[in-house]
Write an enzyme that holds these catalytic residues in place. Structure first.
Site, short mmCIF file in Angstrom:
data_model
loop_
_atom_site.label_atom_id
_atom_site.label_comp_id
_atom_site.label_asym_id
_atom_site.label_seq_id
_atom_site.Cartn_x
_atom_site.Cartn_y
_atom_site.Cartn_z
N VAL A 24 37.85 38.08 44.63
CA VAL A 24 37.54 39.32 43.90
C VAL A 24 36.69 39.02 42.67
O VAL A 24 35.78 39.77 42.32
CB VAL A 24 38.83 40.08 43.53
CG1 VAL A 24 38.50 41.36 42.78
CG2 VAL A 24 39.65 40.39 44.78
N ALA A 43 26.91 53.68 32.69
CA ALA A 43 27.75 53.32 31.53
C ALA A 43 27.02 53.55 30.22
O ALA A 43 27.65 53.67 29.17
CB ALA A 43 28.17 51.87 31.65
N LYS A 115 48.65 44.34 41.10
CA LYS A 115 49.67 45.38 41.34
C LYS A 115 51.06 44.93 40.95
O LYS A 115 51.85 45.71 40.42
CB LYS A 115 49.64 45.83 42.80
CG LYS A 115 49.73 44.69 43.82
CD LYS A 115 48.41 44.44 44.51
CE LYS A 115 48.39 43.08 45.19
NZ LYS A 115 47.46 42.95 46.26
N ILE A 146 39.52 52.17 47.36
CA ILE A 146 39.70 53.63 47.35
C ILE A 146 40.03 54.06 45.91
O ILE A 146 40.97 53.54 45.32
CB ILE A 146 40.88 54.06 48.26
CG1 ILE A 146 40.73 53.49 49.67
CG2 ILE A 146 41.00 55.57 48.29
CD1 ILE A 146 41.92 53.78 50.58
N GLY A 197 41.61 36.40 55.45
CA GLY A 197 41.72 36.50 53.98
C GLY A 197 42.30 37.81 53.47
O GLY A 197 42.15 38.12 52.30
N GLU A 200 48.37 38.35 51.31
CA GLU A 200 48.71 37.82 49.99
C GLU A 200 48.93 36.31 50.11
O GLU A 200 49.16 35.78 51.20
CB GLU A 200 50.01 38.47 49.50
CG GLU A 200 49.90 39.95 49.22
CD GLU A 200 48.90 40.25 48.12
OE1 GLU A 200 49.09 39.81 46.99
OE2 GLU A 200 47.89 40.93 48.42
N LYS A 215 52.51 48.85 44.98
CA LYS A 215 51.48 49.90 44.91
C LYS A 215 52.12 51.29 44.86
O LYS A 215 51.66 52.17 44.13
CB LYS A 215 50.54 49.77 46.11
CG LYS A 215 49.75 48.45 46.08
CD LYS A 215 49.09 48.15 47.42
CE LYS A 215 48.30 46.86 47.40
NZ LYS A 215 47.91 46.41 48.73
N1 HSE Z 1 47.41 41.78 50.80
C1 HSE Z 1 46.90 43.05 50.41
C2 HSE Z 1 46.76 43.89 51.68
C3 HSE Z 1 45.59 42.90 49.70
O1 HSE Z 1 46.86 43.34 52.79
O2 HSE Z 1 46.57 45.08 51.59
C4 HSE Z 1 45.21 44.03 48.83
O3 HSE Z 1 46.16 44.36 47.88
#
Ligand code: HSE
Length: 446
Positions: A24, A43, A115, A146, A197, A200, A215
């Site tokens: 990220v 901005a 999160k 999103i 990828g 987590e 979340k």
């Molecule tokens: N591991 C999380 C998922 C990544 O699979 O949604 C994004 O938070």
């Protein structure tokens, strides 16, 4: 005179320090540079990453880090006098919390995709940020790209929100989709999600529902104006779902999705993550693979559905950069007049209780294994009838060749979970029932 576009991004840019230069982090560097002029037009100033902390400073990376000071000491970034906004992308709770609080104490604004950090420590972080007059933005923490935080916090600000239900873990959705479409088993599809990828660092966070619970905690808080209460979320993973359940659900016109559900009732709030049967005609039932979606039901607008990529470098960077733009736009505004972190004014947070799982009301899918002999079904339906649990559908599968047991699948109407627990207990006590009853909750989301 308006500055020419080419130069707008370079005009007095806001300086950003990154904590973490992984997927990220690199995505954020990339998006900021690729869209520098568009971002500056929005901005009003350029946004430039000047420094970044990474565990391995010498590693080759998939983004252009020339011009960045890279250090392996994250405290140098949060203490850097030149940095106005710290972007936290290292994940986890302990070190991230220490760094974020230090950045806030140093008067820096914070953008985070973390999160777990917000769900577990957000109340403390936001209180500290208010004291210091800085912003903490966290769009990337929920459903990746999103813009669901902004949609609920600002776009739906005129509504009373009744409930929301989301597919908010891409890995879990990828696994359930793979099991349904290819009849593959759980472990095999998880391995693929890890290779791609999405998962987590600890994939149990994905498959046990912990990531989704983080979340959901955040979504519920901004939807209902309640404190963040991660420890109160009922959390059940997808590891017990079998390919048979997926197939039986399909025969009955349903799909199994791993949902996070938050529902406001007069007596409290339901907050739960679990596998859920939903009618396959619903749009959200057709959100497949790694994609995320959140369905929000609010009084004025009715149902709205937000769909998109829930993970990945560019989609998550899209949310991080949107937060950066938001922060830059309000840098000089009065802290008292900014959008509140959790959507509602801090002195207007509600103390509506989070309901225990036994008080939740939902419909059910039940899978029973029973001796194939007369009267079994009658015994089961009598128990359900005694407890006022109404059956919506039943199918019985013949025993496989040579097997002594039959499989019975039932769908029930809505009932308080306490009553269903009592029914399941009594059914399992029957001599004719040979295995524990499998239950999956069912929501029509109508
Ligand atoms: N591991 C999380 C998922 C990544 O699979 O949604 C994004 O938070």
């Amino acid at each position: 005179m308006v500055a020419p576009l080419k130069r707008r991004a370079e005009l007095n840019p806001v300086k950003v320090g990154l904590l973490g230069l992984g997927t990220v982090g690199c995505g954020t560097v990339d998006v900021l540079s690729r869209n520098a002029e568009e971002i500056a037009r929005r901005a009003g100033r350029g946004i430039r990453v000047t420094t970044a902390a990474a565990r391995d400073t010498g590693r080759r990376r998939p983004c252009d880090t020339s011009g960045l000071v890279i250090t392996n000491d994250p405290f140098r970034v949060v203490d850097d006098h030149g940095v106005q906004i710290v972007v936290e992308l290292i994940g986890g709770s302990d070190l991230a919390l220490e760094l974020v609080l230090r950045a806030i104490d140093n008067g820096k604004h914070v953008v985070t995709a973390n999160k777990a950090l917000i769900a577990r420590h957000g109340n403390e972080i936001f209180a500290r940020a208010r004291e210091k007059g800085v912003m903490v933005a966290f769009e990337a923490a929920v459903a990746g790209g999103i813009p669901i935080i902004k949609a609920i916090r600002e776009g739906l600000a005129g509504n009373t929100i009744h409930w929301l239900a989301g597919i908010i873990n891409g890995t879990g959705n990828f696994i359930l989709t793979g099991m349904r479409d290819k009849g593959r088993d759980f472990g095999e599809v998880l391995g693929e999600a890890q290779r791609l990828g999405y998962a987590e660092a600890d994939p149990t966070f994905d498959v046990e529902g912990i990531d989704a619970a983080h979340k959901l905690t955040i979504l519920a808080s901004i939807a209902f104006g309640i404190p963040l209460q991660f420890e109160r979320v009922y959390t059940e993973g997808i590891t017990n779902i079998t390919p048979d359940d997926v197939a039986y659900a399909g025969e009955l016109g349903y799909r199994i999705k791993h949902l996070g559900i938050a529902r406001r009732r007069e007596d409290g709030i339901e907050l739960r993550v679990h596998p859920t049967l939903i009618p396959q005609r619903r749009l959200i039932a057709n959100v497949d693979g790694v994609m995320n979606a959140v369905l929000v039901n609010a009084d004025a607008v009715g149902p709205t559905l937000y769909y998109g990529a829930g993970a990945g470098a560019d989609p998550t960077a899209s949310a991080v950069v949107a937060d950066l733009v938001d922060v830059v736009r309000v840098l000089t505004s009065d802290p008292e007049n900014r959008v509140p972190h959790l959507a509602f004014q801090p002195d207007a947070i509600s103390d509506l209780p989070i309901l225990g799982m036994e008080d939740v009301e939902t419909a059910y899918y039940l899978r029973l294994r029973a001796k194939d002999r007369p009267g079994v079904l009658a015994e089961v339906t009598r128990i359900l009838g005694d407890l006022q649990i109404s059956i919506e559908a039943i199918i019985q599968k013949e025993p496989e060749r040579g097997a002594p047991d039959a499989t019975i699948i039932m769908l029930t109407y809505r009932v308080i979970e306490r009553r269903m627990n009592a029914a399941i207990g009594r059914i399992e006590d029957l001599d004719s029932i040979t295995r524990p009853v499998e239950r999956i909750r069912l929501e029509t989301l109508g």
